[in-house]
Design a protein around this motif. Structure first.
Motif, PDB file in Angstrom:
ATOM      1  N   MET A  68       0.862  -1.178   0.000  1.00  0.00           N
ATOM      2  CA  MET A  68       0.000   0.000   0.000  1.00  0.00           C
ATOM      3  C   MET A  68       0.900   1.229   0.000  1.00  0.00           C
ATOM      4  SD  MET A  68      -2.911  -1.237   2.749  1.00  0.00           S
ATOM      5  CE  MET A  68      -4.287  -0.215   2.246  1.00  0.00           C
ATOM      6  N   GLU A  69       0.311   2.358  -0.343  1.00  0.00           N
ATOM      7  CA  GLU A  69       1.037   3.629  -0.308  1.00  0.00           C
ATOM      8  C   GLU A  69       0.261   4.631   0.537  1.00  0.00           C
ATOM      9  OE1 GLU A  69       1.290   5.919  -3.916  1.00  0.00           O
ATOM     10  OE2 GLU A  69      -0.812   5.610  -4.393  1.00  0.00           O
ATOM     11  N   ARG A  70       0.945   5.706   0.919  1.00  0.00           N
ATOM     12  CA  ARG A  70       0.274   6.829   1.583  1.00  0.00           C
ATOM     13  C   ARG A  70       1.012   8.094   1.178  1.00  0.00           C
ATOM     14  NH1 ARG A  70       1.921   6.498   7.986  1.00  0.00           N
ATOM     15  NH2 ARG A  70       4.158   6.269   7.669  1.00  0.00           N
ATOM     16  N   VAL A  86     -13.243  -0.589  -5.939  1.00  0.00           N
ATOM     17  CA  VAL A  86     -12.986  -1.042  -4.570  1.00  0.00           C
ATOM     18  C   VAL A  86     -11.577  -0.616  -4.207  1.00  0.00           C
ATOM     19  CG1 VAL A  86     -12.738  -3.056  -3.069  1.00  0.00           C
ATOM     20  CG2 VAL A  86     -14.532  -3.019  -4.823  1.00  0.00           C
ATOM     21  N   VAL A  87     -11.415  -0.028  -3.030  1.00  0.00           N
ATOM     22  CA  VAL A  87     -10.088   0.357  -2.566  1.00  0.00           C
ATOM     23  C   VAL A  87      -9.906  -0.101  -1.120  1.00  0.00           C
ATOM     24  CG1 VAL A  87     -10.788   2.686  -1.829  1.00  0.00           C
ATOM     25  CG2 VAL A  87      -8.389   2.252  -2.426  1.00  0.00           C
ATOM     26  N   ALA A  88      -8.723  -0.625  -0.828  1.00  0.00           N
ATOM     27  CA  ALA A  88      -8.356  -0.982   0.548  1.00  0.00           C
ATOM     28  C   ALA A  88      -7.734   0.251   1.187  1.00  0.00           C
ATOM     29  CB  ALA A  88      -7.377  -2.144   0.555  1.00  0.00           C
ATOM     30  N   TRP A 121      -3.204   5.030   4.351  1.00  0.00           N
ATOM     31  CA  TRP A 121      -2.715   3.950   3.489  1.00  0.00           C
ATOM     32  C   TRP A 121      -3.818   3.558   2.508  1.00  0.00           C
ATOM     33  CZ3 TRP A 121       2.263   2.924   3.559  1.00  0.00           C
ATOM     34  CH2 TRP A 121       3.000   3.071   4.743  1.00  0.00           C
ATOM     35  N   HIS A 122      -3.443   3.252   1.271  1.00  0.00           N
ATOM     36  CA  HIS A 122      -4.393   2.780   0.267  1.00  0.00           C
ATOM     37  C   HIS A 122      -3.653   2.023  -0.823  1.00  0.00           C
ATOM     38  CE1 HIS A 122      -2.921   6.672  -1.114  1.00  0.00           C
ATOM     39  NE2 HIS A 122      -3.188   6.276  -2.350  1.00  0.00           N
ATOM     40  N   ASP A 123      -4.397   1.180  -1.506  1.00  0.00           N
ATOM     41  CA  ASP A 123      -3.818   0.482  -2.651  1.00  0.00           C
ATOM     42  C   ASP A 123      -4.427   1.081  -3.909  1.00  0.00           C
ATOM     43  OD1 ASP A 123      -6.413  -0.655  -2.482  1.00  0.00           O
ATOM     44  OD2 ASP A 123      -5.713  -2.546  -3.297  1.00  0.00           O
ATOM     45  N   ALA A 124      -4.109   0.503  -5.055  1.00  0.00           N
ATOM     46  CA  ALA A 124      -4.784   0.881  -6.293  1.00  0.00           C
ATOM     47  C   ALA A 124      -6.215   0.358  -6.201  1.00  0.00           C
ATOM     48  CB  ALA A 124      -4.064   0.281  -7.490  1.00  0.00           C
ATOM     49  N   CYS A 125      -7.126   1.011  -6.876  1.00  0.00           N
ATOM     50  CA  CYS A 125      -8.519   0.552  -6.869  1.00  0.00           C
ATOM     51  C   CYS A 125      -8.682  -0.659  -7.785  1.00  0.00           C
ATOM     52  CB  CYS A 125      -9.440   1.677  -7.324  1.00  0.00           C
ATOM     53  SG  CYS A 125      -9.447   3.105  -6.218  1.00  0.00           S
TER      54      CYS A 125
END
Length: 160
Positions: A68-70, A86-88, A121-125
Motif C-alpha cells: 500500500m502507499e500513503r 474497490v479500494v483498501a 494507506w491505500h492500494d490501487a482501486c
C-alpha cells in the motif's frame, strides 16, 4: 487474511477523509437542476492544493494486496468512471507499514467520491468483477516520492 468490501456509504468514513455522494445524498454537496439536466458539486475545494488529475487501471476482485502507499503531503480524491471501484484503506497513525487488522475495503459507486486525508494507506482501486479505470486527483510535483510499502504480515485478499 480475507477482507470483504462493503459500500463506502455504510461506514463512518470520517476517520479516513471525506465522502461525497454526488447523486445528491450528501450534506456537503450542492445540487441544482433545469430543463433536461441535473448538477451536483462539492461545497468546498475537493483537495487543499492545486491538484493533478490521473487515471489508473486496476485489476478485478478477488485479488491479493501485498503493498500500500500513503501520501504525507497531499489529500487524494478517488472517483470511478462508469463501474464501481474497490479500494483498501487503513489509518496510518505512527505505523511505518499498514497493519492487516486496520485495513478496510470500500466499494465506491459511480457518483460517489472519496477524499483520503494525508497519511491514509491505500492500494490501487479494483473492479468488482472486471478490471476498471478510475480517476484520482492529488498534488503532484516532480520528484515526489511514491513509496509502496509491504503490508505487515500481508498480503490480504479483497473480495465481495
Amino acid at each position: 487474511m480475507k477482507i470483504k468490501a462493503v459500500p463506502v456509504s455504510t461506514i463512518d468514513f470520517s476517520k479516513y477523509g471525506v465522502y461525497y455522494d454526488m447523486n445528491g445524498g450528501s450534506a456537503n454537496v450542492w445540487t441544482s437542476q433545469g430543463d433536461g439536466w441535473k448538477d451536483a458539486r462539492t461545497n468546498r475545494s475537493i483537495i487543499n492544493a492545486s491538484g493533478s488529475l490521473g487515471i489508473t487501471q486496476g485489476s478485478a476482485l478477488p485479488c491479493k494486496v501485498s503493498k500500500m502507499e500513503r501520501h504525507l503531503h497531499t489529500e487524494e480524491a478517488l472517483f470511478c468512471l462508469t463501474d464501481p471501484i474497490v479500494v483498501a484503506i487503513a489509518n496510518g497513525g505512527d505505523h511505518k507499514q499498514p497493519l492487516p487488522s486496520e485495513i478496510e475495503a470500500v466499494i465506491i459507486q459511480p457518483g460517489e467520491v472519496i477524499v483520503l486525508n494525508k497519511g491514509i494507506w491505500h492500494d490501487a482501486c479494483h473492479g468488482l468483477h472486471n478490471p476498471v479505470r478510475y480517476y484520482w486527483l492529488a498534488e503532484e510535483y516532480e520528484g515526489e516520492p511514491t513509496e509502496w510499502v509491504d503490508i505487515c504480515g500481508g498480503p490480504v485478499e479483497l473480495h465481495v
